[in-house]
Design a protein around this motif. Structure first.
Motif, PDB file in Angstrom:
ATOM      1  N   LEU A 138     -77.043   0.608  -5.212  1.00 32.95           N
ATOM      2  CA  LEU A 138     -75.918  -0.151  -4.677  1.00 32.95           C
ATOM      3  C   LEU A 138     -76.413  -1.205  -3.702  1.00 32.95           C
ATOM      4  O   LEU A 138     -77.252  -0.922  -2.845  1.00 32.95           O
ATOM      5  CB  LEU A 138     -74.961   0.775  -3.939  1.00 32.95           C
ATOM      6  CG  LEU A 138     -74.435   1.981  -4.713  1.00 32.95           C
ATOM      7  CD1 LEU A 138     -73.620   2.881  -3.808  1.00 32.95           C
ATOM      8  CD2 LEU A 138     -73.625   1.521  -5.895  1.00 32.95           C
ATOM      9  N   THR A 139     -75.885  -2.429  -3.829  1.00 30.61           N
ATOM     10  CA  THR A 139     -76.157  -3.494  -2.861  1.00 30.61           C
ATOM     11  C   THR A 139     -74.831  -4.125  -2.459  1.00 30.61           C
ATOM     12  O   THR A 139     -73.828  -3.998  -3.168  1.00 30.61           O
ATOM     13  CB  THR A 139     -77.084  -4.586  -3.454  1.00 30.61           C
ATOM     14  OG1 THR A 139     -76.492  -5.115  -4.631  1.00 30.61           O
ATOM     15  CG2 THR A 139     -78.464  -4.040  -3.751  1.00 30.61           C
ATOM     16  N   LEU A 140     -74.841  -4.778  -1.337  1.00 28.50           N
ATOM     17  CA  LEU A 140     -73.655  -5.481  -0.846  1.00 28.50           C
ATOM     18  C   LEU A 140     -73.779  -6.961  -1.155  1.00 28.50           C
ATOM     19  O   LEU A 140     -74.900  -7.480  -1.296  1.00 28.50           O
ATOM     20  CB  LEU A 140     -73.508  -5.261   0.664  1.00 28.50           C
ATOM     21  CG  LEU A 140     -73.338  -3.812   1.096  1.00 28.50           C
ATOM     22  CD1 LEU A 140     -73.225  -3.731   2.614  1.00 28.50           C
ATOM     23  CD2 LEU A 140     -72.127  -3.176   0.442  1.00 28.50           C
ATOM     24  N   PRO A 141     -72.656  -7.679  -1.244  1.00 24.91           N
ATOM     25  CA  PRO A 141     -72.708  -9.113  -1.537  1.00 24.91           C
ATOM     26  C   PRO A 141     -73.606  -9.862  -0.545  1.00 24.91           C
ATOM     27  O   PRO A 141     -73.540  -9.623   0.661  1.00 24.91           O
ATOM     28  CB  PRO A 141     -71.249  -9.558  -1.379  1.00 24.91           C
ATOM     29  CG  PRO A 141     -70.448  -8.327  -1.599  1.00 24.91           C
ATOM     30  CD  PRO A 141     -71.284  -7.201  -1.064  1.00 24.91           C
ATOM     31  N   GLY A 142     -74.463 -10.712  -1.076  1.00 27.55           N
ATOM     32  CA  GLY A 142     -75.324 -11.536  -0.243  1.00 27.55           C
ATOM     33  C   GLY A 142     -76.570 -10.844   0.278  1.00 27.55           C
ATOM     34  O   GLY A 142     -77.280 -11.397   1.101  1.00 27.55           O
ATOM     35  N   ALA A 143     -76.854  -9.626  -0.200  1.00 25.43           N
ATOM     36  CA  ALA A 143     -78.025  -8.891   0.293  1.00 25.43           C
ATOM     37  C   ALA A 143     -78.836  -8.360  -0.878  1.00 25.43           C
ATOM     38  O   ALA A 143     -78.291  -8.083  -1.944  1.00 25.43           O
ATOM     39  CB  ALA A 143     -77.593  -7.739   1.185  1.00 25.43           C
ATOM     40  N   LYS A 147     -79.221   0.892  -1.462  1.00 20.89           N
ATOM     41  CA  LYS A 147     -79.441   2.332  -1.394  1.00 20.89           C
ATOM     42  C   LYS A 147     -79.404   2.858  -2.814  1.00 20.89           C
ATOM     43  O   LYS A 147     -78.561   2.447  -3.609  1.00 20.89           O
ATOM     44  CB  LYS A 147     -78.353   3.028  -0.574  1.00 20.89           C
ATOM     45  CG  LYS A 147     -78.486   2.852   0.910  1.00 20.89           C
ATOM     46  CD  LYS A 147     -77.503   3.758   1.637  1.00 20.89           C
ATOM     47  CE  LYS A 147     -77.672   3.619   3.138  1.00 20.89           C
ATOM     48  NZ  LYS A 147     -76.816   4.558   3.876  1.00 20.89           N
ATOM     49  N   SER A 148     -80.308   3.776  -3.113  1.00 20.29           N
ATOM     50  CA  SER A 148     -80.372   4.365  -4.446  1.00 20.29           C
ATOM     51  C   SER A 148     -79.942   5.818  -4.388  1.00 20.29           C
ATOM     52  O   SER A 148     -80.222   6.526  -3.416  1.00 20.29           O
ATOM     53  CB  SER A 148     -81.794   4.267  -4.999  1.00 20.29           C
ATOM     54  OG  SER A 148     -82.116   2.910  -5.222  1.00 20.29           O
ATOM     55  N   PHE A 149     -79.275   6.248  -5.460  1.00 18.69           N
ATOM     56  CA  PHE A 149     -78.752   7.598  -5.571  1.00 18.69           C
ATOM     57  C   PHE A 149     -79.047   8.128  -6.969  1.00 18.69           C
ATOM     58  O   PHE A 149     -79.091   7.355  -7.928  1.00 18.69           O
ATOM     59  CB  PHE A 149     -77.229   7.602  -5.352  1.00 18.69           C
ATOM     60  CG  PHE A 149     -76.834   7.080  -4.005  1.00 18.69           C
ATOM     61  CD1 PHE A 149     -76.692   7.937  -2.929  1.00 18.69           C
ATOM     62  CD2 PHE A 149     -76.629   5.726  -3.816  1.00 18.69           C
ATOM     63  CE1 PHE A 149     -76.353   7.446  -1.687  1.00 18.69           C
ATOM     64  CE2 PHE A 149     -76.281   5.231  -2.573  1.00 18.69           C
ATOM     65  CZ  PHE A 149     -76.146   6.096  -1.503  1.00 18.69           C
TER      66      PHE A 149
END
Length: 177
Positions: A138-143, A147-149
């Motif tokens: 998962l990543t956030l917009p602009g970054a 984090k991996s799961f």
């Protein structure tokens, strides 16, 4: 004398709560990189809970995996869609945004939460057009930091091939009160 056992118990409880808030279905790599927008939420300041999922029971069935983000830092904003990537060995697939819902700009105060949902179609075991996913990033917009799961919901059916998953991710929505 009685204050020491109570203090130790309170400390242990606080540590357990901290551990629960950061992982959900698993821990992950988190470099906490700065987004380009100074007010944008940073993955390193958020607790991430993946699931519990409404798992697709058999090939061809749909499943939903809710993801909850809890802001543990200063007030920040989320705008757009989360970045979601599924990986199986050296093969990875980016989950496209569900364009049915328009993203909105959300402001998250400290301890506020937001959520989004990953919907997928379960593939057949061993199907070369599917992705036997093992990891969800998962990543956030602009970054670029994320984090991996662990992915434990079965193979994901491909539309055309393994890198074109039959899955979508919704925009962020405010959760809670």
């Amino acid at each position: 004398m009685r204050a020491i056992p109570i203090t130790v118990t309170a400390l242990a409880a606080a540590l357990l709560l901290t551990a629960c808030g950061s992982g959900g279905s698993g821990g992950g790599d988190d470099t906490g990189s700065k987004n380009t927008d100074g007010t944008a939420c940073r993955i390193g300041d958020l607790g991430v809970q993946v699931g519990p999922a409404n798992t697709a029971p058999a090939a061809g069935d749909s499943g939903d995996v809710p993801v909850t983000l809890s802001n543990h830092g200063a007030q920040c904003t989320l705008q757009g869609f989360p970045g979601v990537e599924l990986t199986a060995g050296s093969t990875s697939a980016t989950v496209p945004a569900d364009k049915a819902g328009a993203p909105q700009k959300l402001t998250l105060a400290k301890d506020a939460t937001a959520t989004f949902t990953l919907t997928y179609v379960r593939g057949k075991e061993g199907d070369p057009a599917g992705l036997a996913a093992k990891t969800l990033k998962l990543t956030l917009p602009g970054a670029s930091a994320g984090k991996s799961f662990p992915w434990s919901y079965g193979p994901v059916q491909g539309k055309k091939n393994a890198t074109d998953p039959n899955a979508t991710v919704t925009a962020f929505t405010q959760a809670g009160d």
